[in-house]
Design a protein around this motif. Structure first.
Motif, PDB file in Angstrom:
ATOM      1  N   LEU A  90      37.847 -20.634   7.642  1.00  0.00           N
ATOM      2  CA  LEU A  90      38.114 -21.873   8.394  1.00  0.00           C
ATOM      3  C   LEU A  90      37.388 -23.078   7.799  1.00  0.00           C
ATOM      4  CD1 LEU A  90      38.559 -20.320  11.794  1.00  0.00           C
ATOM      5  CD2 LEU A  90      39.763 -22.404  11.159  1.00  0.00           C
ATOM      6  N   LEU A  91      36.126 -22.876   7.428  1.00  0.00           N
ATOM      7  CA  LEU A  91      35.369 -24.014   6.884  1.00  0.00           C
ATOM      8  C   LEU A  91      35.898 -24.411   5.503  1.00  0.00           C
ATOM      9  CD1 LEU A  91      31.838 -22.958   8.088  1.00  0.00           C
ATOM     10  CD2 LEU A  91      33.027 -25.062   8.740  1.00  0.00           C
ATOM     11  N   GLY A  92      36.385 -23.405   4.771  1.00  0.00           N
ATOM     12  CA  GLY A  92      36.905 -23.675   3.426  1.00  0.00           C
ATOM     13  C   GLY A  92      38.082 -24.639   3.449  1.00  0.00           C
ATOM     14  N   GLN A  93      38.808 -24.680   4.562  1.00  0.00           N
ATOM     15  CA  GLN A  93      39.984 -25.570   4.648  1.00  0.00           C
ATOM     16  C   GLN A  93      39.608 -27.020   4.959  1.00  0.00           C
ATOM     17  OE1 GLN A  93      42.231 -23.854   7.855  1.00  0.00           O
ATOM     18  NE2 GLN A  93      42.259 -21.859   6.870  1.00  0.00           N
ATOM     19  N   ARG A  94      38.367 -27.250   5.331  1.00  0.00           N
ATOM     20  CA  ARG A  94      37.982 -28.601   5.752  1.00  0.00           C
ATOM     21  C   ARG A  94      37.537 -29.435   4.553  1.00  0.00           C
ATOM     22  NH1 ARG A  94      40.414 -27.035   9.863  1.00  0.00           N
ATOM     23  NH2 ARG A  94      39.547 -27.180  11.963  1.00  0.00           N
ATOM     24  N   GLU A  95      38.247 -30.520   4.306  1.00  0.00           N
ATOM     25  CA  GLU A  95      37.966 -31.442   3.195  1.00  0.00           C
ATOM     26  C   GLU A  95      36.504 -31.872   3.153  1.00  0.00           C
ATOM     27  OE1 GLU A  95      38.811 -33.586   0.511  1.00  0.00           O
ATOM     28  OE2 GLU A  95      40.072 -31.799   0.320  1.00  0.00           O
ATOM     29  N   GLY A  96      35.898 -31.995   4.330  1.00  0.00           N
ATOM     30  CA  GLY A  96      34.543 -32.542   4.397  1.00  0.00           C
ATOM     31  C   GLY A  96      33.449 -31.543   4.071  1.00  0.00           C
ATOM     32  N   VAL A  97      33.815 -30.292   3.766  1.00  0.00           N
ATOM     33  CA  VAL A  97      32.793 -29.284   3.479  1.00  0.00           C
ATOM     34  C   VAL A  97      32.616 -29.151   1.971  1.00  0.00           C
ATOM     35  CG1 VAL A  97      32.144 -26.847   3.733  1.00  0.00           C
ATOM     36  CG2 VAL A  97      33.304 -28.028   5.608  1.00  0.00           C
ATOM     37  N   ALA A  98      31.378 -29.344   1.502  1.00  0.00           N
ATOM     38  CA  ALA A  98      31.108 -29.206   0.067  1.00  0.00           C
ATOM     39  C   ALA A  98      30.627 -27.787  -0.250  1.00  0.00           C
ATOM     40  CB  ALA A  98      30.053 -30.223  -0.357  1.00  0.00           C
ATOM     41  N   ILE A  99      29.649 -27.306   0.538  1.00  0.00           N
ATOM     42  CA  ILE A  99      29.032 -26.003   0.241  1.00  0.00           C
ATOM     43  C   ILE A  99      28.842 -25.243   1.550  1.00  0.00           C
ATOM     44  CG2 ILE A  99      27.009 -24.837  -0.745  1.00  0.00           C
ATOM     45  CD1 ILE A  99      26.400 -27.461  -2.227  1.00  0.00           C
ATOM     46  N   VAL A 100      29.060 -23.946   1.493  1.00  0.00           N
ATOM     47  CA  VAL A 100      28.807 -23.103   2.652  1.00  0.00           C
ATOM     48  C   VAL A 100      27.791 -22.047   2.244  1.00  0.00           C
ATOM     49  CG1 VAL A 100      29.849 -21.422   4.192  1.00  0.00           C
ATOM     50  CG2 VAL A 100      31.112 -23.469   3.606  1.00  0.00           C
ATOM     51  N   ALA A 101      26.789 -21.823   3.082  1.00  0.00           N
ATOM     52  CA  ALA A 101      25.809 -20.772   2.783  1.00  0.00           C
ATOM     53  C   ALA A 101      25.690 -19.881   3.997  1.00  0.00           C
ATOM     54  CB  ALA A 101      24.461 -21.384   2.439  1.00  0.00           C
ATOM     55  N   SER A 102      25.756 -18.574   3.748  1.00  0.00           N
ATOM     56  CA  SER A 102      25.711 -17.612   4.845  1.00  0.00           C
ATOM     57  C   SER A 102      24.605 -16.605   4.610  1.00  0.00           C
ATOM     58  CB  SER A 102      27.054 -16.884   4.926  1.00  0.00           C
ATOM     59  OG  SER A 102      26.912 -15.709   5.681  1.00  0.00           O
ATOM     60  N   GLU A 103      24.009 -16.180   5.715  1.00  0.00           N
ATOM     61  CA  GLU A 103      23.024 -15.105   5.670  1.00  0.00           C
ATOM     62  C   GLU A 103      23.589 -13.870   4.948  1.00  0.00           C
ATOM     63  OE1 GLU A 103      21.058 -13.780   9.559  1.00  0.00           O
ATOM     64  OE2 GLU A 103      22.485 -12.205   9.097  1.00  0.00           O
ATOM     65  N   GLU A 104      24.895 -13.690   5.007  1.00  0.00           N
ATOM     66  CA  GLU A 104      25.511 -12.483   4.455  1.00  0.00           C
ATOM     67  C   GLU A 104      25.870 -12.595   2.974  1.00  0.00           C
ATOM     68  OE1 GLU A 104      25.610  -9.742   6.156  1.00  0.00           O
ATOM     69  OE2 GLU A 104      25.051 -10.602   8.089  1.00  0.00           O
ATOM     70  N   ASN A 105      25.799 -13.794   2.393  1.00  0.00           N
ATOM     71  CA  ASN A 105      26.177 -13.956   0.985  1.00  0.00           C
ATOM     72  C   ASN A 105      24.969 -14.310   0.144  1.00  0.00           C
ATOM     73  OD1 ASN A 105      28.865 -15.269   2.530  1.00  0.00           O
ATOM     74  ND2 ASN A 105      29.253 -13.843   0.870  1.00  0.00           N
ATOM     75  N   GLU A 106      24.829 -13.616  -0.982  1.00  0.00           N
ATOM     76  CA  GLU A 106      23.667 -13.865  -1.829  1.00  0.00           C
ATOM     77  C   GLU A 106      23.633 -15.314  -2.324  1.00  0.00           C
ATOM     78  OE1 GLU A 106      22.936 -10.820  -4.566  1.00  0.00           O
ATOM     79  OE2 GLU A 106      21.028 -11.728  -5.168  1.00  0.00           O
ATOM     80  N   GLU A 107      24.782 -15.790  -2.795  1.00  0.00           N
ATOM     81  CA  GLU A 107      24.848 -17.145  -3.350  1.00  0.00           C
ATOM     82  C   GLU A 107      25.619 -18.047  -2.403  1.00  0.00           C
ATOM     83  OE1 GLU A 107      23.443 -18.010  -6.131  1.00  0.00           O
ATOM     84  OE2 GLU A 107      22.877 -15.990  -6.804  1.00  0.00           O
ATOM     85  N   PRO A 108      25.280 -19.334  -2.369  1.00  0.00           N
ATOM     86  CA  PRO A 108      26.096 -20.265  -1.585  1.00  0.00           C
ATOM     87  C   PRO A 108      27.506 -20.336  -2.161  1.00  0.00           C
ATOM     88  CG  PRO A 108      24.128 -21.355  -2.463  1.00  0.00           C
ATOM     89  CD  PRO A 108      24.153 -19.984  -3.048  1.00  0.00           C
TER      90      PRO A 108
END
Ligand code: AHG
Ligand code: MN
Ligand code: MN
Length: 336
Positions: free
Chosen positions: A90-108
């Motif tokens: 869902l966040l990936g579809q938003r134009e305004g999002v540059a980077i997403v970082a999750s506790e579950e993913n090693e890299e942003p």
């Protein structure tokens, strides 16, 4: 029995949804583009999808371990993976999002890194907090933190390594006996409850204040023998004064109770986790912003605000003492 409030036309108590609330806030800020509201709307849709999955988990056979460890070396539950994927998609579809970082993913995850003129944001989250409580129908949650994307930073991690005081918004969703969305955009804390029949988060309380005191502490006392001495003295001090102990073992559920009723939540350093167990960027910072915005306090150590900790690693851990202002001060006094 009280009459249905919809029986009378009461203009003084309008019906406000999360979406309406965000649009009204946006309209009150000159020059606001709606980018942040659009990101928050992705988080609210994610919350509805995750809430539905959590409620049907046993029926749809998505309980239990996914069979892999996350970056922290912890067993991932199937619902950790599902929640993470929902948020990323869902966040990936938003134009305004540059980077997403999750506790579950090693890299942003870098979504958009072009140097366009548009203001963009970084979204950090713990997709499913307290997931060890899933099998027993305990309260679990999603925690999120939003920072401005620093286009001058040399790479994604360095854009994310901002102290918590720079957060532009933070919140959590509690999947409990109801689904609750608690949000701050830096001007107080508002609470919404999901009406499952309508499919919308409805505003139930504006400008929540955390009570300044309540004789209640929330900590995993099983670890007591390996806490630094000051925490042990605090527990003696509190028990001599008749404090109650309340601990779910799910940070969202424990902090939600403290936000509404007061008390202090702690995750101290232990022998097993010398910096504490909780993660600065995904758990401590967003909760600290919410608690401070509600008039409470949030420390990593006496005199050290969580929001002032300079991160050096996106997955770093930090000791946490947060909640009612007076109760946090009582802990700090024992820590010396
Ligand atoms: P997560 O499920 O996201 O890994 O978070 C776990 C947490 C947090 O919700 C809670 O406060 C803490 O772990 C509980 O830890 P203990 O079981 O060590 O008390
Ligand atoms: Mn967590
Ligand atoms: Mn988690």
């Amino acid at each position: 029995m009280a009459a249905d409030p919809l029986l009378t036309l009461d203009h003084a108590s309008p019906i406000v949804t999360l979406q309406g609330h965000l649009l009204a806030k946006q309209a009150s800020i000159p020059g606001a583009t709606g980018t942040l509201s659009w990101i928050l709307s992705a988080l609210s849709i994610s919350a509805k999808i995750i809430a539905n999955k959590v409620r049907c988990a046993r029926l749809q056979d998505v309980l239990g371990e996914a069979g892999a460890d996350n970056v922290q070396g912890e067993q991932q539950q199937k619902l950790d993976v599902i929640s993470n994927n929902v948020l990323l998609r869902l966040l990936g579809q938003r134009e305004g999002v540059a980077i997403v970082a999750s506790e579950e993913n090693e890299e942003p995850v870098i979504i958009r890194d072009d140097p366009s003129g548009e203001r963009r944001y970084c979204v950090l989250f713990d997709p499913l907090d307290g997931s060890s409580n899933l099998d027993v129908c305990g309260g679990v949650g999603t925690i999120f933190s939003i920072l401005r994307h620093d286009r001058r930073a040399k790479d994604a991690p360095s854009s994310l390594l901002q102290p918590g005081r720079e957060q532009v918004a933070a919140g959590y969703v509690l999947y409990g006996s109801s689904t609750v969305f608690v949000l701050t955009v830096g001007d107080g804390v508002d609470m919404f409850v999901l009406d499952p029949a309508v499919g919308a988060f409805m505003l139930v309380e504006r400008g929540i204040r955390c009570p300044s005191a309540n004789k209640s502490y929330s900590v995993n006392e099983g670890n007591r023998r390996t806490f630094p001495e000051g925490y042990q003295s605090y527990l003696d001090w509190a028990q001599e004064r008749g404090y109650s102990s309340r601990y779910v073992g799910s940070m969202v559920a424990d902090v939600h109770r403290i936000l509404l009723k007061g008390g202090v939540f702690m995750y101290p350093p232990t022998k097993k986790a010398p910096d504490g167990k909780l993660r600065l960027m995904y758990e401590a910072n967003p909760m600290a912003m919410l608690i401070e915005q509600a008039g409470g306090a949030a420390l990593a150590a006496p005199g050290q605000r969580i929001l002032d900790v300079q991160p050096t690693d996106i997955h770093q851990r930090v000791p946490v003492i947060l909640g009612s202002r007076d109760e946090v001060a009582n802990v700090a006094a024992q820590l010396g």
